[in-house]
Design an enzyme around this catalytic site. Structure first.
Site, PDB file in Angstrom:
ATOM      1  N   GLY A  95     -22.921 -36.559 -16.880  1.00 49.91           N
ATOM      2  CA  GLY A  95     -23.773 -36.990 -18.069  1.00 49.91           C
ATOM      3  C   GLY A  95     -22.395 -37.817 -18.921  1.00 49.91           C
ATOM      4  O   GLY A  95     -22.281 -38.512 -18.737  1.00 49.91           O
TER       5      GLY A  95
ATOM      6  N   CYS B 294     -35.553 -30.941 -22.421  1.00 47.61           N
ATOM      7  CA  CYS B 294     -34.941 -31.397 -23.843  1.00 47.61           C
ATOM      8  C   CYS B 294     -35.013 -29.462 -24.146  1.00 47.61           C
ATOM      9  O   CYS B 294     -36.052 -29.384 -24.580  1.00 47.61           O
ATOM     10  CB  CYS B 294     -34.524 -32.629 -23.862  1.00 47.61           C
TER      11      CYS B 294
ATOM     12  N   ASP C 259     -21.484 -30.249 -16.942  1.00 46.10           N
ATOM     13  CA  ASP C 259     -19.898 -29.866 -16.729  1.00 46.10           C
ATOM     14  C   ASP C 259     -19.186 -30.281 -15.334  1.00 46.10           C
ATOM     15  O   ASP C 259     -18.491 -30.147 -15.217  1.00 46.10           O
ATOM     16  CB  ASP C 259     -19.809 -28.524 -16.605  1.00 46.10           C
TER      17      ASP C 259
ATOM     18  N   GLN D 245     -37.152 -41.993 -17.597  1.00 42.48           N
ATOM     19  CA  GLN D 245     -37.861 -40.524 -17.423  1.00 42.48           C
ATOM     20  C   GLN D 245     -38.856 -40.620 -19.111  1.00 42.48           C
ATOM     21  O   GLN D 245     -38.251 -40.816 -19.194  1.00 42.48           O
ATOM     22  CB  GLN D 245     -36.548 -39.746 -18.015  1.00 42.48           C
TER      23      GLN D 245
HETATM   24  C1  LIG Z   1     -26.605 -38.211 -26.218  1.00 39.76           C
HETATM   25  C2  LIG Z   1     -26.866 -36.844 -25.007  1.00 39.76           C
HETATM   26  C3  LIG Z   1     -28.643 -37.603 -25.067  1.00 39.76           C
HETATM   27  C4  LIG Z   1     -29.209 -37.045 -23.781  1.00 39.76           C
HETATM   28  N1  LIG Z   1     -30.553 -37.228 -23.870  1.00 39.76           N
HETATM   29  C5  LIG Z   1     -31.288 -36.643 -22.771  1.00 39.76           C
HETATM   30  C6  LIG Z   1     -32.160 -37.316 -22.606  1.00 39.76           C
HETATM   31  O1  LIG Z   1     -32.716 -38.185 -23.277  1.00 39.76           O
HETATM   32  N2  LIG Z   1     -32.750 -36.326 -21.647  1.00 39.76           N
HETATM   33  C7  LIG Z   1     -32.913 -35.166 -20.734  1.00 39.76           C
HETATM   34  O2  LIG Z   1     -33.110 -34.813 -19.826  1.00 39.76           O
HETATM   35  N3  LIG Z   1     -31.592 -34.788 -20.682  1.00 39.76           N
HETATM   36  C8  LIG Z   1     -30.593 -35.568 -22.180  1.00 39.76           C
HETATM   37  N4  LIG Z   1     -28.999 -35.547 -22.083  1.00 39.76           N
HETATM   38  C9  LIG Z   1     -28.828 -34.200 -21.240  1.00 39.76           C
HETATM   39  C10 LIG Z   1     -27.952 -34.744 -20.374  1.00 39.76           C
HETATM   40  O3  LIG Z   1     -29.084 -35.359 -19.255  1.00 39.76           O
HETATM   41  C11 LIG Z   1     -27.100 -33.935 -19.242  1.00 39.76           C
HETATM   42  O4  LIG Z   1     -28.497 -32.547 -18.747  1.00 39.76           O
HETATM   43  C12 LIG Z   1     -26.629 -32.490 -19.754  1.00 39.76           C
HETATM   44  O5  LIG Z   1     -25.422 -33.512 -21.260  1.00 39.76           O
HETATM   45  C13 LIG Z   1     -25.200 -31.682 -18.941  1.00 39.76           C
HETATM   46  O6  LIG Z   1     -24.694 -32.803 -17.690  1.00 39.76           O
HETATM   47  P1  LIG Z   1     -23.056 -33.181 -18.100  1.00 39.76           P
HETATM   48  O7  LIG Z   1     -22.541 -31.268 -18.903  1.00 39.76           O
HETATM   49  O8  LIG Z   1     -23.063 -33.928 -16.930  1.00 39.76           O
HETATM   50  O9  LIG Z   1     -23.095 -33.819 -19.846  1.00 39.76           O
HETATM   51  C14 LIG Z   1     -28.340 -36.076 -23.023  1.00 39.76           C
HETATM   52  C15 LIG Z   1     -26.977 -35.384 -23.204  1.00 39.76           C
HETATM   53  C16 LIG Z   1     -26.106 -36.205 -23.688  1.00 39.76           C
HETATM   54  C17 LIG Z   1     -25.180 -35.689 -24.491  1.00 39.76           C
END
Ligand SMILES: Cc1cc2nc3c(=O)[nH]c(=O)nc-3n(C[C@H](O)[C@H](O)[C@H](O)COP(=O)(O)O)c2cc1C
Length: 330
Positions: free
Chosen positions: A228, A102, A206, A72
């Protein structure tokens, strides 16, 4: 079955989300072993890649065994994004993913990440140029919109598809929401239900229980789930979701021994990959999840997250193992 370009995926694939300082090769290895179907690297700055900044370049490392893997990148300036695409293409991942999601201020203020959601024509233009620049399939990860008044994700997804992206992952929040509130999967389902959409639409945000993954599949009709936070310090999540889909029952949680073994391997792989100092530092955030729910665990956790010396952390694993062998996790 969904496909990203010519990459064939199983029914309702589970994708490891790109996460900065989390989705690195050691962690991706553990997730792959537990059934994650597609890996994404943490985001990599296109400017950093061009400058040959070591911090960015090391993030291009991928292991053969983790394929299919997407690298990415983020940025907002056409020229540097194209140069970054060339660098990434040369390292030969299976997919290149563009980060248009982001929410962090220092990224957004340069119009990168979710910042570009304020300028959809630019988003489409950059994407088109990047797709044309590489033979690899390009995917996009984005959010619903900038804010609740500007959710145009159905139109945005269609336009990105029309300029050649091969899949889209959508986090069900706006930029303004950051991580607050609950992810809304309804607009993602609207994207999927658009009769003009033919590329896979993956839902994100989520998915933190097997039941949530099942709802995303059955009630929202999405093509797969990107996971995530539920996987941080808990790579078993992928296997648990798949088991639940197959049997309707829950796997027992991993034992203490399995957790210690995973934490040890995680730390060792991190040290092998990025050296002791960074390896010790960046594996810390996983430990509270590896050992979540153990009463009176604090002294062990403290030692794990405050020691700078790897041997002290390994020692803390051994002590925890001895003290809590046979602990039954809820
Ligand atoms: C610690 C952390 C780092 C993240 N870094 C990125 C990233 O580098 N690129 C990206 O597209 N999203 C990033 N995200 C967002 C996640 O990819 C994801 O979209 C978000 O956490 C929601 O999904 P979840 O509820 O399953 O965690 C990050 C999220 C977290 C918690």
């Amino acid at each position: 079955m969904p496909k990203i370009g010519s990459i064939e995926l199983p029914e309702f694939p589970l994708l490891l989300a790109p996460m900065e300082d989390v989705s690195d090769p050691p962690f991706r290895t553990l997730c792959k072993e537990q059934g994650a179907d597609v890996m994404y690297t943490e985001f990599i700055s296109s400017e950093g890649l061009i400058r040959d900044a070591a911090k960015s370049v090391i993030k291009l490392d991928i292991y053969e065994k983790e394929r299919p893997v997407g690298i990415q990148i983020f940025g907002a300036e056409l020229d540097s994004m194209l140069q970054a695409i060339d660098i990434v293409t040369e390292t030969n991942p299976d997919i290149i993913d563009i980060n248009f999601g982001c929410p962090v201020k220092k990224v957004v203020c340069k119009n990168a990440g979710a910042g570009i959601l304020r300028d959809i024509p630019l988003m489409v233009k950059l994407t088109e140029a990047m797709v044309k620049r590489t033979h690899l399939p390009v995917t996009v990860k984005t959010r619903l919109g900038w804010d609740s008044d500007s959710i145009k994700i159905v139109e945005v997804a269609e336009r990105l598809q029309d300029v050649g992206i091969q899949a889209i992952s959508i986090h069900g929040r706006t930029r303004v929401q950051m991580y607050k509130g609950q992810a809304d999967w309804k607009p993602i389902a609207q994207v999927k239900n658009n009769p003009r959409m033919h590329i896979p639409v993956f839902g994100n945000g989520d998915v933190d229980t097997p039941e949530a993954a099942m709802r995303m599949r059955d009630d929202y009709g999405l093509d797969g789930a990107m996971i995530g936070r539920a996987s941080i310090g808990y790579p078993w999540f992928f296997k648990e979701v798949k088991h639940f889909f197959k049997t309707g029952t829950h796997l027992p949680p991993p034992t203490m021994e399995q957790r210690v073994t995973a934490a040890r391997r995680h730390l060792q792989m991190s040290i092998d990959w990025k050296g002791e100092t960074l390896g010790v530092l960046e594996t810390r955030r996983h430990y509270s999840n590896y050992f979540k729910g153990i009463p009176n665990f604090k002294p062990y956790r403290m030692k794990m997250v405050t020691s700078d010396d790897a041997s002290d952390v390994f020692e803390a694993f051994d002590e925890a193992m001895e003290a809590f062998a046979g602990h039954v996790f809820a």
